[in-house]
Design an enzyme around this catalytic site. Sequence first.
Site, PDB file in Angstrom:
ATOM      1  N   LYS A  79      80.535  93.801 -19.669  1.00  0.00           N
ATOM      2  CA  LYS A  79      81.102  95.090 -19.258  1.00  0.00           C
ATOM      3  C   LYS A  79      79.945  96.062 -19.138  1.00  0.00           C
ATOM      4  O   LYS A  79      79.370  96.493 -20.128  1.00  0.00           O
ATOM      5  CB  LYS A  79      82.117  95.628 -20.266  1.00  0.00           C
ATOM      6  CG  LYS A  79      82.872  96.832 -19.696  1.00  0.00           C
ATOM      7  CD  LYS A  79      83.521  97.703 -20.739  1.00  0.00           C
ATOM      8  CE  LYS A  79      82.679  98.846 -21.191  1.00  0.00           C
ATOM      9  NZ  LYS A  79      82.206  99.773 -20.141  1.00  0.00           N
ATOM     10  N   GLU A  81      73.896  96.868 -31.963  1.00  0.00           N
ATOM     11  CA  GLU A  81      72.615  97.571 -31.793  1.00  0.00           C
ATOM     12  C   GLU A  81      72.968  99.015 -31.514  1.00  0.00           C
ATOM     13  O   GLU A  81      73.468  99.333 -30.423  1.00  0.00           O
ATOM     14  CB  GLU A  81      71.847  96.997 -30.599  1.00  0.00           C
ATOM     15  CG  GLU A  81      71.314  95.610 -30.814  1.00  0.00           C
ATOM     16  CD  GLU A  81      70.179  95.566 -31.821  1.00  0.00           C
ATOM     17  OE1 GLU A  81      69.644  96.635 -32.180  1.00  0.00           O
ATOM     18  OE2 GLU A  81      69.862  94.458 -32.273  1.00  0.00           O
ATOM     19  N   CYS A 119      66.851 104.597 -27.212  1.00  0.00           N
ATOM     20  CA  CYS A 119      67.387 104.443 -28.573  1.00  0.00           C
ATOM     21  C   CYS A 119      66.276 104.494 -29.610  1.00  0.00           C
ATOM     22  O   CYS A 119      66.511 104.878 -30.740  1.00  0.00           O
ATOM     23  CB  CYS A 119      68.177 103.157 -28.685  1.00  0.00           C
ATOM     24  SG  CYS A 119      67.224 101.725 -28.220  1.00  0.00           S
ATOM     25  N   GLU A 161      71.168 112.631 -32.818  1.00  0.00           N
ATOM     26  CA  GLU A 161      70.615 111.884 -31.682  1.00  0.00           C
ATOM     27  C   GLU A 161      71.237 112.476 -30.427  1.00  0.00           C
ATOM     28  O   GLU A 161      72.448 112.434 -30.248  1.00  0.00           O
ATOM     29  CB  GLU A 161      70.992 110.406 -31.794  1.00  0.00           C
ATOM     30  CG  GLU A 161      70.355 109.568 -30.705  1.00  0.00           C
ATOM     31  CD  GLU A 161      70.954 108.164 -30.583  1.00  0.00           C
ATOM     32  OE1 GLU A 161      72.179 108.004 -30.699  1.00  0.00           O
ATOM     33  OE2 GLU A 161      70.173 107.235 -30.339  1.00  0.00           O
TER      34      GLU A 161
HETATM   35  P1  NAD Z   1      78.612 104.437 -25.923  1.00  0.00           P
HETATM   36  O1  NAD Z   1      78.763 103.906 -27.299  1.00  0.00           O
HETATM   37  O2  NAD Z   1      79.354 105.636 -25.523  1.00  0.00           O
HETATM   38  O3  NAD Z   1      78.998 103.305 -24.844  1.00  0.00           O
HETATM   39  C1  NAD Z   1      78.453 102.015 -24.890  1.00  0.00           C
HETATM   40  C2  NAD Z   1      79.368 101.052 -24.167  1.00  0.00           C
HETATM   41  O4  NAD Z   1      80.562 100.895 -24.929  1.00  0.00           O
HETATM   42  C3  NAD Z   1      79.810 101.531 -22.778  1.00  0.00           C
HETATM   43  O5  NAD Z   1      79.797 100.422 -21.897  1.00  0.00           O
HETATM   44  C4  NAD Z   1      81.228 102.005 -23.034  1.00  0.00           C
HETATM   45  O6  NAD Z   1      82.066 101.943 -21.902  1.00  0.00           O
HETATM   46  C5  NAD Z   1      81.699 101.008 -24.081  1.00  0.00           C
HETATM   47  N1  NAD Z   1      82.867 101.436 -24.840  1.00  0.00           N
HETATM   48  C6  NAD Z   1      83.303 102.689 -25.083  1.00  0.00           C
HETATM   49  N2  NAD Z   1      84.426 102.656 -25.838  1.00  0.00           N
HETATM   50  C7  NAD Z   1      84.697 101.360 -26.073  1.00  0.00           C
HETATM   51  C8  NAD Z   1      85.720 100.670 -26.791  1.00  0.00           C
HETATM   52  N3  NAD Z   1      86.700 101.329 -27.412  1.00  0.00           N
HETATM   53  N4  NAD Z   1      85.687  99.326 -26.830  1.00  0.00           N
HETATM   54  C9  NAD Z   1      84.700  98.651 -26.223  1.00  0.00           C
HETATM   55  N5  NAD Z   1      83.721  99.233 -25.514  1.00  0.00           N
HETATM   56  C10 NAD Z   1      83.706 100.570 -25.443  1.00  0.00           C
HETATM   57  O7  NAD Z   1      77.046 104.644 -25.739  1.00  0.00           O
HETATM   58  P2  NAD Z   1      76.273 105.345 -24.538  1.00  0.00           P
HETATM   59  O8  NAD Z   1      76.462 106.818 -24.631  1.00  0.00           O
HETATM   60  O9  NAD Z   1      76.577 104.648 -23.259  1.00  0.00           O
HETATM   61  O10 NAD Z   1      74.776 104.959 -24.943  1.00  0.00           O
HETATM   62  C11 NAD Z   1      74.042 105.672 -25.870  1.00  0.00           C
HETATM   63  C12 NAD Z   1      74.042 105.035 -27.248  1.00  0.00           C
HETATM   64  O11 NAD Z   1      73.552 103.715 -27.190  1.00  0.00           O
HETATM   65  C13 NAD Z   1      73.105 105.788 -28.173  1.00  0.00           C
HETATM   66  O12 NAD Z   1      73.655 105.975 -29.448  1.00  0.00           O
HETATM   67  C14 NAD Z   1      71.882 104.885 -28.229  1.00  0.00           C
HETATM   68  O13 NAD Z   1      71.070 105.055 -29.333  1.00  0.00           O
HETATM   69  C15 NAD Z   1      72.522 103.547 -28.168  1.00  0.00           C
HETATM   70  N6  NAD Z   1      71.542 102.557 -27.751  1.00  0.00           N
HETATM   71  C16 NAD Z   1      71.105 101.654 -28.668  1.00  0.00           C
HETATM   72  C17 NAD Z   1      70.151 100.725 -28.324  1.00  0.00           C
HETATM   73  C18 NAD Z   1      69.677  99.684 -29.305  1.00  0.00           C
HETATM   74  O14 NAD Z   1      69.203  98.660 -28.893  1.00  0.00           O
HETATM   75  N7  NAD Z   1      69.787  99.891 -30.587  1.00  0.00           N
HETATM   76  C19 NAD Z   1      69.655 100.694 -27.022  1.00  0.00           C
HETATM   77  C20 NAD Z   1      70.109 101.635 -26.116  1.00  0.00           C
HETATM   78  C21 NAD Z   1      71.065 102.555 -26.503  1.00  0.00           C
END
Ligand code: NAD
Length: 489
Positions: free
Chosen positions: A173, A248, A282, A381
């Site tokens: 997804k 992650e 991140c 963040e």
């Molecule tokens: P997010 O958590 O809003 O979304 C991530 C994904 O989850 C999206 O594809 C979203 O559609 C999906 N999602 C949302 N609700 C869901 C649900 N109920 N069930 C299943 N999937 C669902 O994150 P974002 O704003 O897109 O990205 C930023 C975040 O990601 C930051 O906190 C960042 O630190 C983190 N991040 C972590 C890493 C790492 O490797 N540790 C790398 C990049 C980003």
Amino acid sequence: MQTFKQYINGQFEDGSDYFESLNPATGKVWARFPAASEADVNRAVDAAETALYTGDWPAMTATQRGKMLRRLADLITEHATELGDLETIDSGKLAKETRSQTGYVADYYLYYAGLADKIQGDVIPIDKPNFHVFTTREPIGVVAAIVPWNAQMFLAATKIAPALAAGNTVVVKASEQAPAAMLKFAELIDKAGFPPGVVNIITGFGEPCGRVLTSHPKVARVAFTGGPETAKHIVRNTSENFAHVSLELGGKSPIIVFDDADLEGAVNGIIAGNYGASGQSCVAGSRVFIHSAIYDKILEKIKERAAQIVIGDPLAEATQIGPLATPAQLERAERVVANSVEQGARLVCGGKRPGHMGEGWYFEPTLLACPDQSIESVQTEFFAPVISAMKFDTEAEVIAMANDTRFGLSSGVFTENLARAHRVSKQIRAGIVYVNTYRVISPLAPFGGFKQSGGSREAGIDVIHDYTRTKTTWINTSETPMANPFVMR
Ligand code: NAD
């Protein structure tokens, strides 16, 4: 306006519904993507399950799987510029970075291609006579890969590559923000010759797409990268299917600069960790602790460098900082900086939209001198090119400050003292410590956090086992048939 298609069971399909994507550099709609419905998710998971147990995929040897992954890696290399540019148009990240990062994504597929036929079981020296007992490592099942918007090709690769190497099938997804490159990537999956259903790529929102996928009874493994709040939903969703989960999550990583550091190197590290990718990373090292003896000097250097940074079109070669990915991010950056100043932070530079960039979602490279960690920019963040700098005097004090966070993804230490580098690295509670460098990654090096940054690891050898499960086989080797269990001898 371009219309993209979702990729289910080897077919490129129209959506029953669509959402629009805006170009962060212009603020204008440039493409639309299928918003996967519950029925779409179910079809994708069904296709993945069918491909797992029937047809060409389970019949392939591990070596053949490795070769197919190598073919995919070659195609990614061939199309790196095209994929990178799509990611840039959709997310605002610099083309310089998305092109080279996409090129490097091929190495993740190559790395796991090499591991595909090195997944082995054991022979168990069992404590009973006349048995040959051995273990094999089998694919875990249908893997749901959920990625955030900020580096989709890369974050998807860290999941898809080991999953396929181990013989699983995958439903990805993509994020509802900036999924263009992922759907283009689906064409390469197709071209590489993966049987239908082995990889499915859908685009949609958390509700219903993410929820239905992660709680689906046929999904055995969820690999998630995203924010901690979404992770709570994922954990709740997987209480429905007991899928194995890897998380992650976010970070608020410290960079520590000691007074014996090479100052130019330290400034480069701080800039790479905060202004690189416009701070939308991140591992951003957004809590910067500087020894009081060099604090003013370093702040002055960062200010000078920030003034020289070229803000502009992310596709242009000369650009060093592009726009933020969404208008919400921009508004958040403005709000957090304003609140932080109100709470006592001193705005050294930046803090606003640049005057010359029109409707794009640009934010100037910003430096806040913060009296302590209570300031909002230090606590939150928020994915923007904003450095929160603080002073320290002693090693013990700065280690305590660095660890005073609910996150533990990354960290940076700048010092020319080797003993100190080791001493401090050991005491930092984070999954990654960079010494005299920052923001480097490799398919060979495990990546992941401590605490609320999620405890899972991606990349590296061990991850392959997270995509397998162990089967134990007992073989009776005695000459006599199995005895009646109710007759005691
Ligand atoms: P997010 O958590 O809003 O979304 C991530 C994904 O989850 C999206 O594809 C979203 O559609 C999906 N999602 C949302 N609700 C869901 C649900 N109920 N069930 C299943 N999937 C669902 O994150 P974002 O704003 O897109 O990205 C930023 C975040 O990601 C930051 O906190 C960042 O630190 C983190 N991040 C972590 C890493 C790492 O490797 N540790 C790398 C990049 C980003």
